[in-house]
Design a protein around this motif. Structure first.
Motif, PDB file in Angstrom:
ATOM      1  N   UNK A 198       4.589  -6.395 -24.720  1.00 37.38           N
ATOM      2  CA  UNK A 198       5.450  -5.375 -25.295  1.00 37.38           C
ATOM      3  C   UNK A 198       5.610  -4.139 -24.437  1.00 37.38           C
ATOM      4  N   UNK A 199       5.424  -4.291 -23.122  1.00 42.68           N
ATOM      5  CA  UNK A 199       5.550  -3.155 -22.213  1.00 42.68           C
ATOM      6  C   UNK A 199       7.027  -2.831 -21.979  1.00 42.68           C
ATOM      7  N   UNK A 200       7.345  -1.549 -21.957  1.00 45.95           N
ATOM      8  CA  UNK A 200       8.690  -1.086 -21.602  1.00 45.95           C
ATOM      9  C   UNK A 200       8.730  -0.999 -20.078  1.00 45.95           C
ATOM     10  N   UNK A 201       9.449  -1.904 -19.427  1.00 50.39           N
ATOM     11  CA  UNK A 201       9.317  -2.008 -17.981  1.00 50.39           C
ATOM     12  C   UNK A 201      10.592  -2.518 -17.323  1.00 50.39           C
ATOM     13  N   UNK A 202      10.661  -2.299 -16.006  1.00 50.62           N
ATOM     14  CA  UNK A 202      11.523  -3.046 -15.107  1.00 50.62           C
ATOM     15  C   UNK A 202      10.625  -3.605 -14.013  1.00 50.62           C
ATOM     16  N   UNK A 203      10.929  -4.797 -13.555  1.00 54.54           N
ATOM     17  CA  UNK A 203      10.106  -5.457 -12.552  1.00 54.54           C
ATOM     18  C   UNK A 203      11.026  -6.326 -11.715  1.00 54.54           C
ATOM     19  N   UNK A 204      11.092  -6.033 -10.421  1.00 47.77           N
ATOM     20  CA  UNK A 204      12.075  -6.710  -9.584  1.00 47.77           C
ATOM     21  C   UNK A 204      11.580  -6.859  -8.156  1.00 47.77           C
ATOM     22  N   UNK A 205      12.098  -7.875  -7.502  1.00 47.70           N
ATOM     23  CA  UNK A 205      11.851  -8.071  -6.076  1.00 47.70           C
ATOM     24  C   UNK A 205      12.909  -7.309  -5.302  1.00 47.70           C
ATOM     25  N   UNK A 206      12.476  -6.504  -4.335  1.00 49.78           N
ATOM     26  CA  UNK A 206      13.410  -5.780  -3.483  1.00 49.78           C
ATOM     27  C   UNK A 206      13.845  -6.716  -2.347  1.00 49.78           C
ATOM     28  N   UNK A 207      15.124  -7.042  -2.270  1.00 48.04           N
ATOM     29  CA  UNK A 207      15.587  -8.065  -1.326  1.00 48.04           C
ATOM     30  C   UNK A 207      15.287  -7.706   0.134  1.00 48.04           C
ATOM     31  N   UNK A 208      14.919  -8.729   0.885  1.00 47.76           N
ATOM     32  CA  UNK A 208      14.744  -8.575   2.319  1.00 47.76           C
ATOM     33  C   UNK A 208      13.557  -7.736   2.737  1.00 47.76           C
ATOM     34  N   UNK A 209      12.538  -7.629   1.873  1.00 47.97           N
ATOM     35  CA  UNK A 209      11.408  -6.750   2.179  1.00 47.97           C
ATOM     36  C   UNK A 209      10.127  -7.545   2.412  1.00 47.97           C
ATOM     37  N   UNK A 210       9.231  -6.917   3.167  1.00 49.88           N
ATOM     38  CA  UNK A 210       7.880  -7.433   3.333  1.00 49.88           C
ATOM     39  C   UNK A 210       6.910  -6.370   2.848  1.00 49.88           C
ATOM     40  N   UNK A 211       5.656  -6.743   2.696  1.00 50.71           N
ATOM     41  CA  UNK A 211       4.645  -5.839   2.155  1.00 50.71           C
ATOM     42  C   UNK A 211       4.579  -4.543   2.960  1.00 50.71           C
ATOM     43  N   UNK A 212       4.630  -3.419   2.239  1.00 49.23           N
ATOM     44  CA  UNK A 212       4.561  -2.116   2.892  1.00 49.23           C
ATOM     45  C   UNK A 212       5.904  -1.497   3.190  1.00 49.23           C
ATOM     46  N   UNK A 213       6.974  -1.961   2.538  1.00 52.80           N
ATOM     47  CA  UNK A 213       8.338  -1.581   2.923  1.00 52.80           C
ATOM     48  C   UNK A 213       8.656  -0.101   2.768  1.00 52.80           C
ATOM     49  N   UNK A 214       7.863   0.654   2.007  1.00 50.89           N
ATOM     50  CA  UNK A 214       8.146   2.087   1.840  1.00 50.89           C
ATOM     51  C   UNK A 214       7.602   2.944   2.968  1.00 50.89           C
ATOM     52  N   UNK A 215       6.727   2.399   3.796  1.00 55.33           N
ATOM     53  CA  UNK A 215       5.981   3.214   4.747  1.00 55.33           C
ATOM     54  C   UNK A 215       6.657   3.257   6.118  1.00 55.33           C
ATOM     55  N   UNK A 216       7.202   4.413   6.458  1.00 54.44           N
ATOM     56  CA  UNK A 216       8.004   4.543   7.675  1.00 54.44           C
ATOM     57  C   UNK A 216       7.183   4.498   8.951  1.00 54.44           C
ATOM     58  N   UNK A 217       5.858   4.555   8.844  1.00 53.09           N
ATOM     59  CA  UNK A 217       5.021   4.484  10.050  1.00 53.09           C
ATOM     60  C   UNK A 217       4.480   3.075  10.283  1.00 53.09           C
ATOM     61  N   UNK A 218       5.105   2.070   9.653  1.00 52.21           N
ATOM     62  CA  UNK A 218       4.682   0.678   9.860  1.00 52.21           C
ATOM     63  C   UNK A 218       5.888  -0.190  10.209  1.00 52.21           C
ATOM     64  N   UNK A 219       5.614  -1.375  10.735  1.00 53.29           N
ATOM     65  CA  UNK A 219       6.683  -2.321  11.059  1.00 53.29           C
ATOM     66  C   UNK A 219       7.347  -2.890   9.810  1.00 53.29           C
ATOM     67  N   UNK A 220       6.711  -2.722   8.656  1.00 48.37           N
ATOM     68  CA  UNK A 220       7.263  -3.254   7.410  1.00 48.37           C
ATOM     69  C   UNK A 220       8.366  -2.374   6.840  1.00 48.37           C
ATOM     70  N   UNK A 221       8.558  -1.202   7.384  1.00 51.60           N
ATOM     71  CA  UNK A 221       9.469  -0.217   6.777  1.00 51.60           C
ATOM     72  C   UNK A 221      10.890  -0.747   6.663  1.00 51.60           C
ATOM     73  N   UNK A 222      11.482  -0.476   5.493  1.00 51.74           N
ATOM     74  CA  UNK A 222      12.856  -0.857   5.198  1.00 51.74           C
ATOM     75  C   UNK A 222      13.528   0.350   4.556  1.00 51.74           C
ATOM     76  N   UNK A 223      14.424   1.000   5.262  1.00 48.03           N
ATOM     77  CA  UNK A 223      15.004   2.256   4.784  1.00 48.03           C
ATOM     78  C   UNK A 223      15.808   2.075   3.503  1.00 48.03           C
ATOM     79  N   UNK A 224      16.522   0.951   3.379  1.00 41.54           N
ATOM     80  CA  UNK A 224      17.294   0.704   2.159  1.00 41.54           C
ATOM     81  C   UNK A 224      16.361   0.517   0.966  1.00 41.54           C
ATOM     82  N   UNK A 225      15.248  -0.160   1.178  1.00 38.72           N
ATOM     83  CA  UNK A 225      14.295  -0.373   0.092  1.00 38.72           C
ATOM     84  C   UNK A 225      13.600   0.933  -0.282  1.00 38.72           C
TER      85      UNK A 225
END
Length: 244
Positions: A198-225
């Motif tokens: 009964x959790x109020x949530x959204x849960x989704x896969x961000x397309x074209x991403x790998x682990x760590x996609x928010x971190x701009x100091x890593x190779x995983x970074x994805x600016x759109x994500x």
């Protein structure tokens, strides 16, 4: 944008932390931001400042303070694939020692400290996080159902503790998964558990991403994500903390 380096009293000592908040002489809703496994560093400070600029007091604790101040291991400016294994080899003992009991004990201390700050308004708080912080934030929200109104986890192992822990959530949640971390089938199982709870949530896969996609100091970074992350996070906080 005012920032502070702080010391948070915990059951096991003092946790160093970074805080950012608007320069308006007012009180603002509190957000506890859990870092990824690499910890507090320039990119995390920048993300905290970005979030604070939208009207929040953001506290980022050093998760591994028991092993020293952040950064607990030496980090290069860019954490590329060639250095990632070496860095993680140093961090894994700290991650493995960060038991559920330690997580919950620290969470109590972090939330107590956050809500006591003179710049933080009364009312519920939010918890947001990245990578391993996703597990920590989910545990924190589940353990503090009356206090945590919003949970946002990005490329984190949020379902590791199973459906019983998810059933304790009362916060509105957003889970943003890396495509390389979660299959559609696993996403379906997680979402089914959230539905059942009964959790109020959204849960989704961000397309074209790998682990760590928010971190701009890593190779995983994805600016759109990263932008998608802000597009999900900011409305969530606005809905849940608007009256704080």
């Amino acid at each position: 944008m005012p920032t502070k380096t702080l010391q948070i009293p915990t059951a096991d000592g003092q946790a160093d932390a970074f805080a950012a908040f608007p320069d308006q002489g007012e009180r603002h809703p509190g957000v506890l931001m859990y870092a990824d496994g690499f910890g507090i560093r320039p990119v995390l400070r920048e993300m905290a400042r970005e979030l604070a600029g939208h009207g929040y007091y953001v506290l980022v604790p050093n998760l591994f303070y028991r092993h020293g101040p952040a950064p607990v291991v030496e980090l290069p400016e860019h954490i590329g694939e060639e250095v990632r294994p070496q860095v993680f080899a140093q961090l894994m003992p700290f991650i493995e020692e960060h038991t559920a009991e330690r997580v919950l004990s620290d969470a109590d201390a972090y939330l107590r400290f956050l809500t006591a700050q003179p710049e933080v308004s009364a009312g519920p708080v939010a918890v947001t996080d990245y990578c391993i912080g996703g597990l920590l934030a989910t545990r924190t929200a589940a353990a503090h159902p009356g206090q945590v109104a919003a949970l946002a986890a990005f490329h984190g192992p949020v379902g590791v503790d199973g459906p019983d822990n998810l059933a304790k959530l009362t916060a509105e949640a957003h889970f943003g998964h890396a495509e390389a971390d979660l299959t559609p089938e696993a996403l379906g199982e997680l979402n089914q558990a959230l539905d059942t709870a009964g959790v109020d949530y959204t849960s989704e896969i961000y397309p074209g991403t790998i682990h760590g996609f928010t971190m701009s100091d890593t190779d995983a970074f994805n600016s759109a994500a990263l932008q998608r992350h802000w597009d999900r996070l900011l409305p969530l906080l606005d809905r849940t903390l608007a009256n704080s």
